[in-house]
Design a protein around this motif. Structure first.
Motif, PDB file in Angstrom:
ATOM      1  N   LYS A   4       0.744  -1.199   0.036  1.00  0.00           N
ATOM      2  CA  LYS A   4      -0.101  -0.004   0.201  1.00  0.00           C
ATOM      3  C   LYS A   4       0.842   1.358  -0.089  1.00  0.00           C
ATOM      4  CE  LYS A   4      -3.977   1.786   2.418  1.00  0.00           C
ATOM      5  NZ  LYS A   4      -3.783   3.273   2.128  1.00  0.00           N
ATOM      6  N   ASN A   5       1.985   1.286   0.844  1.00  0.00           N
ATOM      7  CA  ASN A   5       2.878   2.446   0.750  1.00  0.00           C
ATOM      8  C   ASN A   5       3.474   2.606  -0.315  1.00  0.00           C
ATOM      9  OD1 ASN A   5       2.335   3.156   3.318  1.00  0.00           O
ATOM     10  ND2 ASN A   5       4.085   1.993   4.266  1.00  0.00           N
ATOM     11  N   GLU A   7       2.074   1.764  -3.403  1.00  0.00           N
ATOM     12  CA  GLU A   7       0.969   2.183  -4.447  1.00  0.00           C
ATOM     13  C   GLU A   7       0.765   3.771  -4.019  1.00  0.00           C
ATOM     14  OE1 GLU A   7      -2.251  -0.411  -3.984  1.00  0.00           O
ATOM     15  OE2 GLU A   7      -1.233  -2.094  -4.871  1.00  0.00           O
ATOM     16  N   ASP A   8       0.885   4.320  -2.759  1.00  0.00           N
ATOM     17  CA  ASP A   8       0.677   5.581  -2.142  1.00  0.00           C
ATOM     18  C   ASP A   8       1.673   6.525  -2.918  1.00  0.00           C
ATOM     19  OD1 ASP A   8      -1.709   4.826  -0.989  1.00  0.00           O
ATOM     20  OD2 ASP A   8      -0.749   5.014   0.958  1.00  0.00           O
ATOM     21  N   LEU A   9       2.935   5.875  -2.858  1.00  0.00           N
ATOM     22  CA  LEU A   9       4.162   6.904  -3.348  1.00  0.00           C
ATOM     23  C   LEU A   9       3.927   6.777  -4.638  1.00  0.00           C
ATOM     24  CD1 LEU A   9       6.690   8.123  -2.842  1.00  0.00           C
ATOM     25  CD2 LEU A   9       7.782   5.988  -2.881  1.00  0.00           C
ATOM     26  N   ARG A  10       3.727   5.734  -5.384  1.00  0.00           N
ATOM     27  CA  ARG A  10       3.513   5.734  -6.892  1.00  0.00           C
ATOM     28  C   ARG A  10       2.399   6.762  -7.475  1.00  0.00           C
ATOM     29  NH1 ARG A  10       1.791   0.360  -8.678  1.00  0.00           N
ATOM     30  NH2 ARG A  10       3.368  -0.223  -7.154  1.00  0.00           N
ATOM     31  N   VAL A  11       1.172   6.943  -6.611  1.00  0.00           N
ATOM     32  CA  VAL A  11       0.229   7.792  -7.024  1.00  0.00           C
ATOM     33  C   VAL A  11       0.736   9.303  -6.625  1.00  0.00           C
ATOM     34  CG1 VAL A  11      -2.090   8.709  -5.973  1.00  0.00           C
ATOM     35  CG2 VAL A  11      -1.791   6.131  -6.499  1.00  0.00           C
ATOM     36  N   THR A  12       1.506   9.529  -5.655  1.00  0.00           N
ATOM     37  CA  THR A  12       1.951  10.629  -5.161  1.00  0.00           C
ATOM     38  C   THR A  12       2.886  11.118  -6.307  1.00  0.00           C
ATOM     39  OG1 THR A  12       1.666  10.239  -2.865  1.00  0.00           O
ATOM     40  CG2 THR A  12       3.255  11.804  -3.543  1.00  0.00           C
ATOM     41  N   HIS A  53      -7.420  10.424 -11.895  1.00  0.00           N
ATOM     42  CA  HIS A  53      -7.114  11.495 -10.872  1.00  0.00           C
ATOM     43  C   HIS A  53      -7.932  12.827 -10.930  1.00  0.00           C
ATOM     44  CE1 HIS A  53      -4.155   8.859  -9.394  1.00  0.00           C
ATOM     45  NE2 HIS A  53      -3.753   8.757 -10.542  1.00  0.00           N
TER      46      HIS A  53
END
Length: 194
Positions: A4-5, A7-12, A53
């Protein structure tokens, strides 16, 4: 949890990439000429990634404006008691955060509505701050004072950018402070609603 982290970094990173691409394109052309296809190509993403997004190009700009508005409001609330020097220092920190973007806004004037938006964000935040400082002044008067001050500050920065920044930023702050300090002092001492 680790996945999850990542993925969050990738989205950011994707969001930052999209925003930076929009900023770069705004430097080159008016907002009305920027397409999602062009953003996707430059950002090296799929169009569907963009649409995951954002709904449109203007949504990216709205996000930028909301962030700027939040940053100005936060900066103003952290200055207690109010100090013109701290206010101008805070504005300069925000300016330096996206220096190239603001420089192009003012120098090219292709996106003059963005400089108007910057002025409006500053005006709204100043109106609220001035209201907190002196509740005895009529709201329409506070708005007028804030508009005068914010218009002047944005125009001074615009002129500074257009002139090629011949004056050091620190010296510019001092000169703006000499101009606006008496205005803030006078506004704080007003006693009655007119």
């Amino acid at each position: 949890m680790l996945k999850k982290n990542k993925e969050d970094l990738r989205v950011t990173k994707t969001l930052q990439n999209i925003r930076q691409t929009v900023v770069t394109l705004l430097i080159e052309k008016p907002l009305s000429e920027i397409t999602v296809t062009e953003i996707a190509k430059r950002a090296q993403i799929q169009r569907k990634t963009f649409y995951l997004h954002y709904n449109s190009v203007t949504d990216v700009l709205a996000e930028f404006e909301a962030e700027l508005s939040h940053d100005v409001e936060t900066m103003l609330t952290e200055i207690s008691p109010f100090s013109v020097q701290e206010f101008l220092t805070g504005l300069n920190e925000l300016l330096c955060k996206n220096y190239a973007f603001y420089q192009e806004i003012f120098c090219r004037q292709k996106n003059s509505f963005l400089s108007t938006q910057c002025k409006n964000i500053l005006q709204d935040s100043l109106t609220e701050r001035l209201r907190a400082e002196n509740k005895k002044i009529a709201p329409e008067d506070l708005k007028m004072y804030a508009e005068f001050i914010s218009s002047g500050i944005v125009n001074i920065y615009g002129t500074w950018f257009i002139s090629g920044q011949k004056l050091e930023l620190a010296d510019l702050i001092k000169k703006i402070q000499l101009i606006v300090q008496p205005l803030f002092t006078q506004i704080k001492t007003l006693k009655t609603k007119n």
